[in-house]
Design an enzyme around this catalytic site. Structure first.
Site, mmCIF file in Angstrom:
data_model
loop_
_atom_site.group_PDB
_atom_site.id
_atom_site.type_symbol
_atom_site.label_atom_id
_atom_site.label_comp_id
_atom_site.label_asym_id
_atom_site.label_seq_id
_atom_site.Cartn_x
_atom_site.Cartn_y
_atom_site.Cartn_z
ATOM 1 N N GLY A 21 0.831 -1.196 0.000
ATOM 2 C CA GLY A 21 0.000 0.000 0.000
ATOM 3 C C GLY A 21 0.866 1.245 0.000
ATOM 4 O O GLY A 21 2.034 1.223 0.404
ATOM 5 N N GLY A 23 0.426 5.647 0.611
ATOM 6 C CA GLY A 23 -0.388 6.805 0.933
ATOM 7 C C GLY A 23 0.440 8.066 0.849
ATOM 8 O O GLY A 23 1.586 8.061 0.388
ATOM 9 N N ASP A 138 -6.007 5.169 20.313
ATOM 10 C CA ASP A 138 -6.393 5.084 18.901
ATOM 11 C C ASP A 138 -6.730 3.646 18.533
ATOM 12 O O ASP A 138 -6.369 3.174 17.458
ATOM 13 C CB ASP A 138 -5.269 5.622 18.013
#
Length: 547
Positions: A21, A23, A138
């Site tokens: 991935g 980003g 989180d």
């Protein structure tokens, strides 16, 4: 893969298999350690020290993973490698197959036993963190990593805080900022309470449990006010004493406007076949008042996870976690970078294998040996992750009550990275750091050596170490790998890897669950991407290291 994306000294150590991935703030690759054959995940963080906020978050995450990485349900950080440009940084983690957010989005892939198993492991990790007086802040499905054996690893400690470094108030410790994903925030966080407790994590765990049961988020608010609206429509309204206990200046005004809205029950949001004990646990976690929520230790004894409950495997730390740099001390971005690089250079000089005695956990040697012999029961493998051979059924451990439930047991793995993070509680910190060092176990000496703090000298030292080998005069001057066991120079033979027919991984797919908070805070995601079911079936099994 573009060769320019990976620094040469990193590709010399790790064979990059494919990109998982990408980003705006980083890239994640699946890779293999060229010396050991271990499959890893490498995350390159762009501009990790671009400003004080990102630098502090990077520093904090690495330090906390150093403290908690010995737990079987917390992601292990194997290596930290500075980039050649002195701005980016590489974090090498153990490889996991997917995350809970991707599994939930696929729909109906988790049976009831899988949900109980996953949530038990989350509670076990949370109990360990809270025992060191640290709150994660989180917890969400995207930060819960899974593998083919239904093992859970909690990740992304960039927002975690140590409560030991803050003054205690009437309701908890005073924290100044909070930017976690909105859907999993506790009411006291949404109302800007001045005091936070471990209850903020327990609320997030309740939201995760509800999302597993429902198949979609419980409270998908589009704003802070809307988030409060969804919560107060569902849970019992708080009393005046509970409102005053939050320490929020305007909580009464907001709740007065929201209290008259139509209401619905929590069980109305869940499927009809939801187990009664799951609903009961959910209600006990989603209490408005933080002190009325179950703690992680109490939740581990709840009937919903009773079949997995085993106190000897639910570890606690023997001391509070104290970071090398006090949370109240705001350093500049270059100072955080210098402190981190000094520690990396120091660890490379003193590379050593972690010892069980240094883990800082309350666990007997007999239990540790038993955990190495057993693995997760093969009957709880989710279909979406069934890509590895089934494990042999081991003996079921007995709990303190004499019956024989199924237990979660995670085998501890060993690795010999060039930069081996020190075991928790080793007490080591960079020169000149303010604040108290982590508590060291008895008999463990701390080693602090002075290292030149200038970036020029550090870059020179780093360049000298980039080939990842050093000469050993005692062994005839030949090259040797620092901190690694000797293995044959020939690499493991690779199995042919099929090319994927479509895009398998994408950070944007899970953006809905992450919300816009990441973009706003300028941070980065530690999610390993989204995995489709057919792609998992095509993932090749890489051979391990040769004897």
């Amino acid at each position: 893969m573009c060769a320019a994306e990976v620094d040469r000294h990193v590709s010399q150590r790790y064979l990059i298999k494919r990109r998982l991935g990408k980003g705006a703030y980083g890239i994640v690759w699946k890779a293999m350690d060229r010396r050991t054959g271990e499959v890893v995940a490498i995350k390159k963080i762009f501009d990790a020290f671009r400003d004080q906020t990102d630098a502090q978050r990077t520093f904090r995450e690495i330090m906390l993973l150093r403290e908690f990485g010995g737990h079987p349900n917390i992601i292990r950080l194997l290596d930290v490698i500075p980039a050649k440009n002195d701005r980016d940084i590489y974090l090498v983690f153990e490889s996991m197959d997917t995350d809970l957010n991707a599994v939930i989005q696929k729909g109906r892939l988790l049976e009831d036993i899988h949900k109980r198993c996953i949530f038990y492991q989350l509670l076990r990790a949370t109990k360990f963190i809270h025992s060191g007086r640290v709150i994660h802040r989180d917890q969400k499905p995207a930060n819960v990593l899974l593998d083919a054996a239904c093992r859970v690893k909690l990740c992304d400690f960039g927002l975690a805080r140590s409560l030991s470094d803050f003054p205690e108030g009437p309701g908890g410790q005073a924290l100044t900022e909070y930017v976690a994903t909105r859907w999993y925030r506790a009411p006291e966080v949404l109302l800007s309470s001045r005091w936070y407790t471990p209850g903020v994590d327990m609320w997030s765990l309740g939201c995760i449990l509800g999302e597993m049961l429902r198949g979609q988020p419980l409270f998908p608010g589009t704003s802070t006010f809307h988030q409060l609206e969804l919560i107060l429509e569902t849970i019992p309204l708080p009393s005046m004493e509970e409102l005053q206990g939050l320490g929020s200046d305007y909580s009464a005004l907001i709740l007065q406007n929201l209290g008259s809205r139509p209401r619905q029950t929590l069980d109305a949001l869940l499927p009809p076949d939801t187990p009664p004990e799951a609903l009961d646990l959910l209600k006990r976690l989603l209490a408005f008042a933080p002190d009325k929520r179950l703690s992680a230790e109490q939740a581990l004894q709840h009937p919903y996870v009773q079949r997995f409950h085993c106190p000897d495997r639910e570890w606690t730390r023997g001391s509070d976690v104290r970071l090398p740099v006090h949370e109240g001390d705001q350093l500049s971005a270059p100072e955080y970078r210098n402190r981190l690089y000094q520690m990396i250079l120091e660890r490379r000089r003193n590379s050593r294998s972690p010892r069980e005695e240094d883990l800082g956990v309350v666990a007997s040697r007999a239990e540790l040996r038993a955990s190495q012999r057993q693995s997760l029961k093969p009957g709880v493998l989710p279909q979406v992750l069934a890509e590895t051979p089934a494990r042999k059924r081991g003996p079921k451990p007995q709990n303190g009550h004499g019956h024989d439930p199924e237990h979660v047991e995670v085998r501890r793995q060993s690795s010999d990275p060039l930069y081996q993070l020190p075991p928790p509680g080793s007490g080591e910190r960079p020169p000149g750091a303010t604040g108290e060092p982590p508590s060291a176990p008895s008999g463990v000496k701390t080693h602090v050596r002075a290292v030149a703090p200038s970036l020029t000298s550090q870059a020179a030292a780093q360049a000298a170490n980039q080939p990842l080998i050093r000469s050993d005069p005692a062994r005839g001057g030949g090259p040797r790998a620092v901190g690694a066991r000797r293995v044959p120079s020939r690499l493991p033979r690779e199995a042919p890897e099929p090319r994927p027919g479509r895009r398998m991984f994408g950070i944007s797919v899970s953006q809905g669950a992450q919300g816009a908070a990441r973009a706003a805070l300028g941070g980065y995601s530690q999610a390993y991407g989204t995995v489709c079911r057919s792609a998992l079936g095509r993932l090749p099994l890489l051979p391990g290291p040769r004897a």
